[in-house]
Design a protein around this motif. Structure first.
Motif, PDB file in Angstrom:
ATOM      1  N   ILE A  25       6.792  -4.719  -0.897  1.00 60.65           N
ATOM      2  CA  ILE A  25       5.361  -5.029  -1.029  1.00 60.65           C
ATOM      3  C   ILE A  25       4.720  -5.092   0.348  1.00 60.65           C
ATOM      4  O   ILE A  25       3.663  -4.506   0.605  1.00 60.65           O
ATOM      5  CB  ILE A  25       5.161  -6.367  -1.766  1.00 60.65           C
ATOM      6  CG1 ILE A  25       5.758  -6.298  -3.169  1.00 60.65           C
ATOM      7  CG2 ILE A  25       3.681  -6.736  -1.830  1.00 60.65           C
ATOM      8  CD1 ILE A  25       5.794  -7.638  -3.882  1.00 60.65           C
ATOM      9  N   PHE A  26       5.378  -5.802   1.247  1.00 58.46           N
ATOM     10  CA  PHE A  26       4.820  -5.995   2.587  1.00 58.46           C
ATOM     11  C   PHE A  26       4.935  -4.734   3.436  1.00 58.46           C
ATOM     12  O   PHE A  26       4.007  -4.398   4.179  1.00 58.46           O
ATOM     13  CB  PHE A  26       5.528  -7.171   3.267  1.00 58.46           C
ATOM     14  CG  PHE A  26       5.370  -8.473   2.542  1.00 58.46           C
ATOM     15  CD1 PHE A  26       4.177  -9.172   2.586  1.00 58.46           C
ATOM     16  CD2 PHE A  26       6.401  -8.987   1.782  1.00 58.46           C
ATOM     17  CE1 PHE A  26       4.014 -10.364   1.900  1.00 58.46           C
ATOM     18  CE2 PHE A  26       6.257 -10.184   1.091  1.00 58.46           C
ATOM     19  CZ  PHE A  26       5.060 -10.876   1.154  1.00 58.46           C
ATOM     20  N   SER A  27       6.063  -4.034   3.325  1.00 58.51           N
ATOM     21  CA  SER A  27       6.204  -2.832   4.151  1.00 58.51           C
ATOM     22  C   SER A  27       5.245  -1.732   3.698  1.00 58.51           C
ATOM     23  O   SER A  27       4.647  -1.040   4.530  1.00 58.51           O
ATOM     24  CB  SER A  27       7.655  -2.325   4.117  1.00 58.51           C
ATOM     25  OG  SER A  27       8.011  -1.896   2.826  1.00 58.51           O
ATOM     26  N   ALA A  28       5.056  -1.574   2.373  1.00 60.46           N
ATOM     27  CA  ALA A  28       4.113  -0.567   1.884  1.00 60.46           C
ATOM     28  C   ALA A  28       2.694  -0.917   2.304  1.00 60.46           C
ATOM     29  O   ALA A  28       1.918  -0.045   2.724  1.00 60.46           O
ATOM     30  CB  ALA A  28       4.203  -0.459   0.358  1.00 60.46           C
ATOM     31  N   ALA A  29       2.351  -2.212   2.216  1.00 57.55           N
ATOM     32  CA  ALA A  29       1.007  -2.632   2.640  1.00 57.55           C
ATOM     33  C   ALA A  29       0.835  -2.453   4.144  1.00 57.55           C
ATOM     34  O   ALA A  29      -0.242  -2.068   4.625  1.00 57.55           O
ATOM     35  CB  ALA A  29       0.781  -4.094   2.256  1.00 57.55           C
ATOM     36  N   LEU A  30       1.906  -2.714   4.903  1.00 53.55           N
ATOM     37  CA  LEU A  30       1.830  -2.566   6.356  1.00 53.55           C
ATOM     38  C   LEU A  30       1.657  -1.113   6.759  1.00 53.55           C
ATOM     39  O   LEU A  30       0.907  -0.796   7.692  1.00 53.55           O
ATOM     40  CB  LEU A  30       3.089  -3.157   6.991  1.00 53.55           C
ATOM     41  CG  LEU A  30       3.105  -3.320   8.520  1.00 53.55           C
ATOM     42  CD1 LEU A  30       1.918  -4.164   8.986  1.00 53.55           C
ATOM     43  CD2 LEU A  30       4.428  -3.935   8.976  1.00 53.55           C
ATOM     44  N   VAL A  31       2.347  -0.216   6.060  1.00 54.24           N
ATOM     45  CA  VAL A  31       2.172   1.216   6.332  1.00 54.24           C
ATOM     46  C   VAL A  31       0.725   1.623   6.076  1.00 54.24           C
ATOM     47  O   VAL A  31       0.129   2.379   6.853  1.00 54.24           O
ATOM     48  CB  VAL A  31       3.147   2.055   5.475  1.00 54.24           C
ATOM     49  CG1 VAL A  31       2.797   3.542   5.566  1.00 54.24           C
ATOM     50  CG2 VAL A  31       4.584   1.836   5.934  1.00 54.24           C
ATOM     51  N   SER A  32       0.148   1.128   4.989  1.00 60.08           N
ATOM     52  CA  SER A  32      -1.256   1.429   4.683  1.00 60.08           C
ATOM     53  C   SER A  32      -2.182   0.874   5.756  1.00 60.08           C
ATOM     54  O   SER A  32      -3.142   1.534   6.172  1.00 60.08           O
ATOM     55  CB  SER A  32      -1.633   0.849   3.318  1.00 60.08           C
ATOM     56  OG  SER A  32      -0.857   1.418   2.294  1.00 60.08           O
ATOM     57  N   TRP A  33      -1.908  -0.356   6.213  1.00 60.10           N
ATOM     58  CA  TRP A  33      -2.747  -0.996   7.226  1.00 60.10           C
ATOM     59  C   TRP A  33      -2.665  -0.271   8.564  1.00 60.10           C
ATOM     60  O   TRP A  33      -3.659  -0.162   9.287  1.00 60.10           O
ATOM     61  CB  TRP A  33      -2.323  -2.452   7.382  1.00 60.10           C
ATOM     62  CG  TRP A  33      -3.155  -3.225   8.349  1.00 60.10           C
ATOM     63  CD1 TRP A  33      -4.467  -3.561   8.230  1.00 60.10           C
ATOM     64  CD2 TRP A  33      -2.732  -3.753   9.618  1.00 60.10           C
ATOM     65  NE1 TRP A  33      -4.900  -4.271   9.329  1.00 60.10           N
ATOM     66  CE2 TRP A  33      -3.846  -4.400  10.196  1.00 60.10           C
ATOM     67  CE3 TRP A  33      -1.516  -3.746  10.302  1.00 60.10           C
ATOM     68  CZ2 TRP A  33      -3.778  -5.029  11.438  1.00 60.10           C
ATOM     69  CZ3 TRP A  33      -1.443  -4.379  11.540  1.00 60.10           C
ATOM     70  CH2 TRP A  33      -2.570  -5.002  12.088  1.00 60.10           C
ATOM     71  N   LEU A  34      -1.487   0.266   8.893  1.00 62.29           N
ATOM     72  CA  LEU A  34      -1.284   0.974  10.161  1.00 62.29           C
ATOM     73  C   LEU A  34      -1.638   2.451  10.076  1.00 62.29           C
ATOM     74  O   LEU A  34      -1.536   3.167  11.080  1.00 62.29           O
ATOM     75  CB  LEU A  34       0.172   0.833  10.618  1.00 62.29           C
ATOM     76  CG  LEU A  34       0.647  -0.580  10.996  1.00 62.29           C
ATOM     77  CD1 LEU A  34       2.152  -0.579  11.278  1.00 62.29           C
ATOM     78  CD2 LEU A  34      -0.112  -1.094  12.218  1.00 62.29           C
ATOM     79  N   ALA A  35      -2.043   2.924   8.901  1.00 65.65           N
ATOM     80  CA  ALA A  35      -2.312   4.353   8.702  1.00 65.65           C
ATOM     81  C   ALA A  35      -3.404   4.840   9.645  1.00 65.65           C
ATOM     82  O   ALA A  35      -4.484   4.253   9.728  1.00 65.65           O
ATOM     83  CB  ALA A  35      -2.700   4.621   7.259  1.00 65.65           C
ATOM     84  N   ASP A  36      -3.102   5.905  10.384  1.00 61.94           N
ATOM     85  CA  ASP A  36      -4.080   6.512  11.291  1.00 61.94           C
ATOM     86  C   ASP A  36      -4.075   8.031  11.171  1.00 61.94           C
ATOM     87  O   ASP A  36      -4.542   8.738  12.069  1.00 61.94           O
ATOM     88  CB  ASP A  36      -3.793   6.094  12.734  1.00 61.94           C
ATOM     89  CG  ASP A  36      -2.431   6.560  13.236  1.00 61.94           C
ATOM     90  OD1 ASP A  36      -1.647   7.097  12.412  1.00 61.94           O
ATOM     91  OD2 ASP A  36      -2.145   6.390  14.434  1.00 61.94           O
ATOM     92  N   GLY A  37      -3.524   8.519  10.059  1.00 62.94           N
ATOM     93  CA  GLY A  37      -3.449   9.969   9.863  1.00 62.94           C
ATOM     94  C   GLY A  37      -2.206  10.593  10.447  1.00 62.94           C
ATOM     95  O   GLY A  37      -2.017  11.799  10.358  1.00 62.94           O
ATOM     96  N   THR A  38      -1.337   9.785  11.080  1.00 64.38           N
ATOM     97  CA  THR A  38      -0.081  10.265  11.654  1.00 64.38           C
ATOM     98  C   THR A  38       1.075   9.474  11.040  1.00 64.38           C
ATOM     99  O   THR A  38       0.859   8.459  10.380  1.00 64.38           O
ATOM    100  CB  THR A  38      -0.061  10.086  13.182  1.00 64.38           C
ATOM    101  OG1 THR A  38       0.139   8.691  13.495  1.00 64.38           O
ATOM    102  CG2 THR A  38      -1.363  10.573  13.804  1.00 64.38           C
ATOM    103  N   PRO A  39       2.333   9.898  11.292  1.00 64.31           N
ATOM    104  CA  PRO A  39       3.488   9.149  10.756  1.00 64.31           C
ATOM    105  C   PRO A  39       3.846   7.903  11.575  1.00 64.31           C
ATOM    106  O   PRO A  39       4.876   7.282  11.292  1.00 64.31           O
ATOM    107  CB  PRO A  39       4.635  10.172  10.817  1.00 64.31           C
ATOM    108  CG  PRO A  39       4.005  11.499  11.083  1.00 64.31           C
ATOM    109  CD  PRO A  39       2.739  11.207  11.833  1.00 64.31           C
ATOM    110  N   LYS A  40       3.043   7.522  12.566  1.00 60.65           N
ATOM    111  CA  LYS A  40       3.444   6.433  13.464  1.00 60.65           C
ATOM    112  C   LYS A  40       3.644   5.111  12.738  1.00 60.65           C
ATOM    113  O   LYS A  40       4.601   4.382  13.000  1.00 60.65           O
ATOM    114  CB  LYS A  40       2.402   6.278  14.578  1.00 60.65           C
ATOM    115  CG  LYS A  40       2.391   7.413  15.580  1.00 60.65           C
ATOM    116  CD  LYS A  40       1.345   7.184  16.663  1.00 60.65           C
ATOM    117  CE  LYS A  40       1.328   8.354  17.654  1.00 60.65           C
ATOM    118  NZ  LYS A  40       0.271   8.168  18.688  1.00 60.65           N
ATOM    119  N   GLY A  41       2.711   4.764  11.847  1.00 56.86           N
ATOM    120  CA  GLY A  41       2.829   3.492  11.139  1.00 56.86           C
ATOM    121  C   GLY A  41       4.121   3.406  10.349  1.00 56.86           C
ATOM    122  O   GLY A  41       4.832   2.395  10.390  1.00 56.86           O
ATOM    123  N   MET A  42       4.438   4.467   9.624  1.00 55.92           N
ATOM    124  CA  MET A  42       5.674   4.506   8.843  1.00 55.92           C
ATOM    125  C   MET A  42       6.896   4.351   9.736  1.00 55.92           C
ATOM    126  O   MET A  42       7.817   3.575   9.443  1.00 55.92           O
ATOM    127  CB  MET A  42       5.763   5.823   8.077  1.00 55.92           C
ATOM    128  CG  MET A  42       7.046   6.013   7.295  1.00 55.92           C
ATOM    129  SD  MET A  42       7.271   7.729   6.707  1.00 55.92           S
ATOM    130  CE  MET A  42       7.595   8.578   8.272  1.00 55.92           C
TER     131      MET A  42
END
Length: 415
Positions: free
Chosen positions: A372-389
């Motif tokens: 739940i937290f990692s998926a939400a964190l990936v969404s929050w860090l999303a900048d159009g690149t794979p960096k957040g993931m």
């Protein structure tokens, strides 16, 4: 309420010799593998359709990723309910009820017209789907001791590996031939087939082995379990792995399809190669358990996970290797499922043979709850690149190792 002290748990761990065995192990293993796969098919099959769903429901990538988080919320919370119910009433009845909920939720998703509707039905779908993994683990513990449980779990994960490989591939083909609602109709059919198949299996937990405590004591049981560092250490380590795995699951459709312009059908193959790695690692784990302890293999998996998590983060941050800078480190990262998950679950449940359902529920809730937290964190860090993931996966790998080392010290103090 009976004590869960170390003397009793050590005495009972790993020796359920009086638990009834099934006469058809192949049939049992196939059904348990199907149950364990419900988390995978419920998420992996619709991954290639995420960009299409976001367009159809008039939302962005972050919005459609919330349907994934909604599923994990229902999946985590549901496990806390099903485990104690199964300890009290047996494994079979909750599984049948869970399959009915899964079918209803899948149909609701297929008929959704807004992202909010889909989020609600994904929770219903998850409340049914979660009964599979949590009770299949408990059934293994009903029938086998610690080392044999680890072998059985590795074998089950090896067999169920077909589901996450086939999921994105089948989902991509359904998307090519029909549309995204057809994916959820297909899931409803899978639920119906599983419901029929499992209704013909015997019960693994006979009445004399069931807890007689009222369900209102459930949370008191969880408090007892959560205070034991042996269970929590294993559960946290597995939770960090799952956090990284779900960052991969929710992040790669947009990283591969949108950022690197991979087709939804080719994405299925890129996703599936990681499942092949997991299957190979689970096969190796099962073979090595005759020469090494599950604990030794677990620590080796945690070190490897942390290493490739760091490699992935560095490759993405500095742009090394292009798409292969994702594909190769992710392959080795996800393969560590074979050394971490089966061994950590077997270790966590080994000390609680008479609370296997509740212990499995708590472990499963921590595992999938981390998503739940990692998926939400990936969404929050999303900048159009794979960096957040990549950053979330790297951090999760380090967290898994730290939790494993902490739990090793905690168990040494208790011994």
């Amino acid at each position: 309420m009976p004590s869960l002290g170390p003397a009793e748990t050590e005495r009972n761990a790993g020796s359920p010799s009086d638990v009834p065995r099934t006469t058809n192990n192949v049939r049992l293993m196939l059904n348990l593998s199907a149950l364990m796969s419900f988390a995978s098919i419920s998420t992996d099959m619709y991954l290639p359709a995420l960009p299409a769903i976001s367009r159809a429901l008039h939302t962005d990538s972050a919005g459609v990723e919330l349907t994934f988080s909604a599923f994990l919320i229902g999946f985590s919370l549901g496990q806390l309910i099903w485990g104690p119910i199964s300890d009290r009433f047996g494994r079979k009845f909750p599984i049948l009820i869970g399959m009915v909920l899964f079918i209803i939720g899948s149909v609701g998703c297929a008929l959704s017209t807004t992202v909010t509707e889909m989020m609600v039905w994904r929770v219903v779908q998850a409340l049914g789907a979660c009964v599979g993994p949590v009770l299949s683990r408990a059934m293994v513990r009903d029938l086998y001791g610690r080392e044999q449980s680890a072998k059985m779990l590795s074998t089950l994960i090896l067999i169920m590996g077909v589901a996450p490989i086939a999921g994105p591939l089948v989902g991509g083909q359904i998307l090519l031939l029909w549309s995204w609602p057809a994916i959820f109709w297909a899931l409803a059919i899978v639920g119906l087939v599983t419901l029929f198949s499992f209704s013909r299996l015997p019960e693994s937990l006979p009445p004399k082995h069931r807890t007689r405590e009222p369900l209102r004591h459930t949370f008191a049981t969880y408090l007892q379990l959560i205070r034991d560092p042996r269970l929590i250490g294993y559960a946290l380590s597995g939770g960090f792995f799952y956090g990284g795995a779900y960052a991969f699951i929710v992040g790669t459709p947009f990283a591969y399809i949108d950022f690197y312009q991979v087709s939804p059908q080719a994405y299925g193959w890129l996703f599936g190669v990681n499942i092949v790695g997991m299957m190979i690692a689970n096969f190796i784990n099962g073979r090595l358990l005759s020469r090494m302890s599950s604990e030794q293999l677990f620590y080796r998996g945690a070190w490897t996970l942390a290493f490739f998590g760091v490699v992935l983060s560095v490759c993405v941050l500095f742009g090394w290797g292009g798409i292969w800078g994702l594909v190769i480190p992710i392959f080795f990262y996800m393969s560590m499922n074979g050394l971490i998950v089966a061994n950590s679950v077997a270790g966590a449940l080994a000390f609680f043979p008479h609370r296997a359902g509740s212990a499995s529920s708590l472990v499963g809730a921590m595992h999938y709850g981390s998503g739940i937290f990692s998926a939400a964190l990936v969404s929050w860090l999303a900048d159009g690149t794979p960096k957040g993931m990549a950053l979330v996966m790297g951090g999760a790998g380090i967290g898994c190792l730290v939790a494993a080392l902490w739990s090793k010290g905690a168990r040494a103090e208790r011994s």
